[in-house]
Structure formats: C-alpha cells, structure tokens
Design a protein around this motif. Structure first.
Motif, short mmCIF file in Angstrom:
data_model
loop_
_atom_site.label_atom_id
_atom_site.label_comp_id
_atom_site.label_asym_id
_atom_site.label_seq_id
_atom_site.Cartn_x
_atom_site.Cartn_y
_atom_site.Cartn_z
N SER A 15 91.25 47.81 77.34
CA SER A 15 90.68 46.83 76.41
C SER A 15 91.23 47.07 75.01
CB SER A 15 89.16 46.95 76.38
OG SER A 15 88.64 46.58 77.63
N PRO A 16 91.38 46.02 74.21
CA PRO A 16 91.83 46.20 72.83
C PRO A 16 90.73 46.81 71.98
CG PRO A 16 91.32 43.91 73.24
CD PRO A 16 91.21 44.62 74.56
N GLU A 17 91.08 47.26 70.76
CA GLU A 17 90.08 47.87 69.88
C GLU A 17 89.03 46.87 69.44
OE1 GLU A 17 91.85 50.02 66.68
OE2 GLU A 17 93.26 51.03 68.00
N SER A 18 89.38 45.60 69.31
CA SER A 18 88.41 44.59 68.92
C SER A 18 88.69 43.31 69.68
CB SER A 18 88.47 44.34 67.41
OG SER A 18 89.72 43.78 67.07
N GLY A 19 87.68 42.50 69.84
CA GLY A 19 87.84 41.23 70.54
C GLY A 19 87.65 41.37 72.04
N PRO A 20 87.75 40.25 72.75
CA PRO A 20 87.56 40.30 74.20
C PRO A 20 88.71 41.02 74.88
CG PRO A 20 88.23 38.11 73.53
CD PRO A 20 88.00 38.90 72.28
N GLY A 21 88.39 41.68 75.96
CA GLY A 21 89.40 42.42 76.72
C GLY A 21 90.15 41.52 77.67
N PRO A 22 91.02 42.12 78.49
CA PRO A 22 91.79 41.33 79.45
C PRO A 22 90.92 40.80 80.58
CG PRO A 22 92.20 43.66 79.76
CD PRO A 22 91.36 43.53 78.53
N ILE A 23 91.41 39.82 81.29
CA ILE A 23 90.70 39.26 82.43
C ILE A 23 90.71 40.29 83.57
CG2 ILE A 23 90.64 37.37 84.10
CD1 ILE A 23 90.14 36.51 81.22
N VAL A 24 89.57 40.54 84.16
CA VAL A 24 89.47 41.52 85.25
C VAL A 24 89.27 40.79 86.57
CG1 VAL A 24 88.59 43.38 83.80
CG2 VAL A 24 87.00 41.80 84.86
N ASN A 25 89.61 41.46 87.64
CA ASN A 25 89.44 40.93 88.98
C ASN A 25 87.99 41.15 89.42
OD1 ASN A 25 89.77 40.01 91.57
ND2 ASN A 25 91.06 41.68 92.25
N LEU A 26 87.26 40.07 89.71
CA LEU A 26 85.86 40.19 90.13
C LEU A 26 85.72 40.42 91.63
CD1 LEU A 26 84.11 37.44 88.01
CD2 LEU A 26 84.23 39.89 87.59
N SER A 27 86.77 40.21 92.40
CA SER A 27 86.69 40.37 93.84
C SER A 27 86.62 41.85 94.20
CB SER A 27 87.93 39.74 94.49
OG SER A 27 87.88 39.93 95.88
N ARG A 28 85.65 42.21 95.04
CA ARG A 28 85.45 43.61 95.43
C ARG A 28 85.45 43.73 96.95
NH1 ARG A 28 86.86 45.21 90.94
NH2 ARG A 28 85.43 45.19 89.20
N THR A 29 85.83 44.91 97.43
CA THR A 29 85.79 45.20 98.86
C THR A 29 84.37 45.65 99.21
OG1 THR A 29 86.43 47.49 98.52
CG2 THR A 29 88.21 45.92 98.89
N ALA A 30 84.13 45.95 100.49
CA ALA A 30 82.81 46.40 100.93
C ALA A 30 82.45 47.74 100.29
CB ALA A 30 82.78 46.53 102.45
N ALA A 31 83.46 48.54 99.96
CA ALA A 31 83.22 49.84 99.34
C ALA A 31 83.02 49.74 97.83
CB ALA A 31 84.39 50.78 99.63
N GLY A 32 83.14 48.54 97.27
CA GLY A 32 82.96 48.35 95.84
C GLY A 32 84.22 48.50 95.02
N MET A 33 85.35 48.69 95.69
CA MET A 33 86.62 48.82 94.98
C MET A 33 87.20 47.43 94.70
SD MET A 33 87.10 52.12 94.81
CE MET A 33 88.82 52.25 94.46
N MET A 34 88.09 47.32 93.73
CA MET A 34 88.74 46.06 93.41
C MET A 34 89.62 45.64 94.58
SD MET A 34 91.18 44.99 90.17
CE MET A 34 90.34 46.10 89.12
N ASP A 35 89.45 44.40 95.04
CA ASP A 35 90.22 43.87 96.17
C ASP A 35 91.53 43.29 95.65
OD1 ASP A 35 91.13 42.88 98.54
OD2 ASP A 35 89.49 41.48 98.86
N MET A 36 92.63 44.01 95.84
CA MET A 36 93.93 43.58 95.33
C MET A 36 94.53 42.45 96.17
SD MET A 36 94.14 45.40 92.72
CE MET A 36 95.79 45.41 92.11
#
Length: 79
Positions: free
Chosen positions: A42-63
């Motif tokens: 994330s940058p020092e100020s302002g909104p951060g980058p877009i993140v992937n909301l999709s998750r696997t069953a284990a809670g990890m980011m689904d690539m």
C-alpha cells in the motif's frame, strides 16, 4: 577547404570514440528484481492497490479466479 573538413571529421570521430570508451559495462539485470503483480504494498497515503477478493477453502487468495475489490474507492464512478 577539404583539409579543414577532414580535420573536423577526424576530431569529431576522436571525441565520439573516447565518449564510447568511457561508458561503463552493460548493466546486469539478471536475478529477481520485479515485483509480484498481484500483491503490491500500500502507498503511504491514499487508497491502496486493488486486491483479489476471491479466496480458496483454506482462506488463501485464489490465483486461478481473480475478483477485484469492488468496494475500493478508486473503482467508484466519482473517481
């Protein structure tokens, strides 16, 4: 006149040769130097980058299934 032109060409070529001779070697770009395109910090100020909301069953980011953060303020029409 032709002698002056030849002298000028010789001087210019001598300067060009010395300029190329003093340059450093070709830089070495081998190795890991890039960033991960999906996990930016994330940058020092302002909104951060877009993140992937999709998750696997284990809670990890689904690539394999990329879902952008539709709640991000930079994706709103007002932006």
């Amino acid at each position: 006149m032709a002698l002056k032109i030849l002298g000028l060409i010789a001087c210019c070529s001598a300067v060009a040769v010395t300029a190329f001779a003093t340059e450093s070697a070709i830089p070495d770009f081998s190795g890991l130097w890039g960033r991960d395109s999906l996990n930016l910090e994330s940058p020092e100020s302002g909104p951060g980058p877009i993140v992937n909301l999709s998750r696997t069953a284990a809670g990890m980011m689904d690539m394999n299934r990329l879902v952008g953060d539709y709640n991000s303020p930079i994706l709103k029409p007002a932006a």
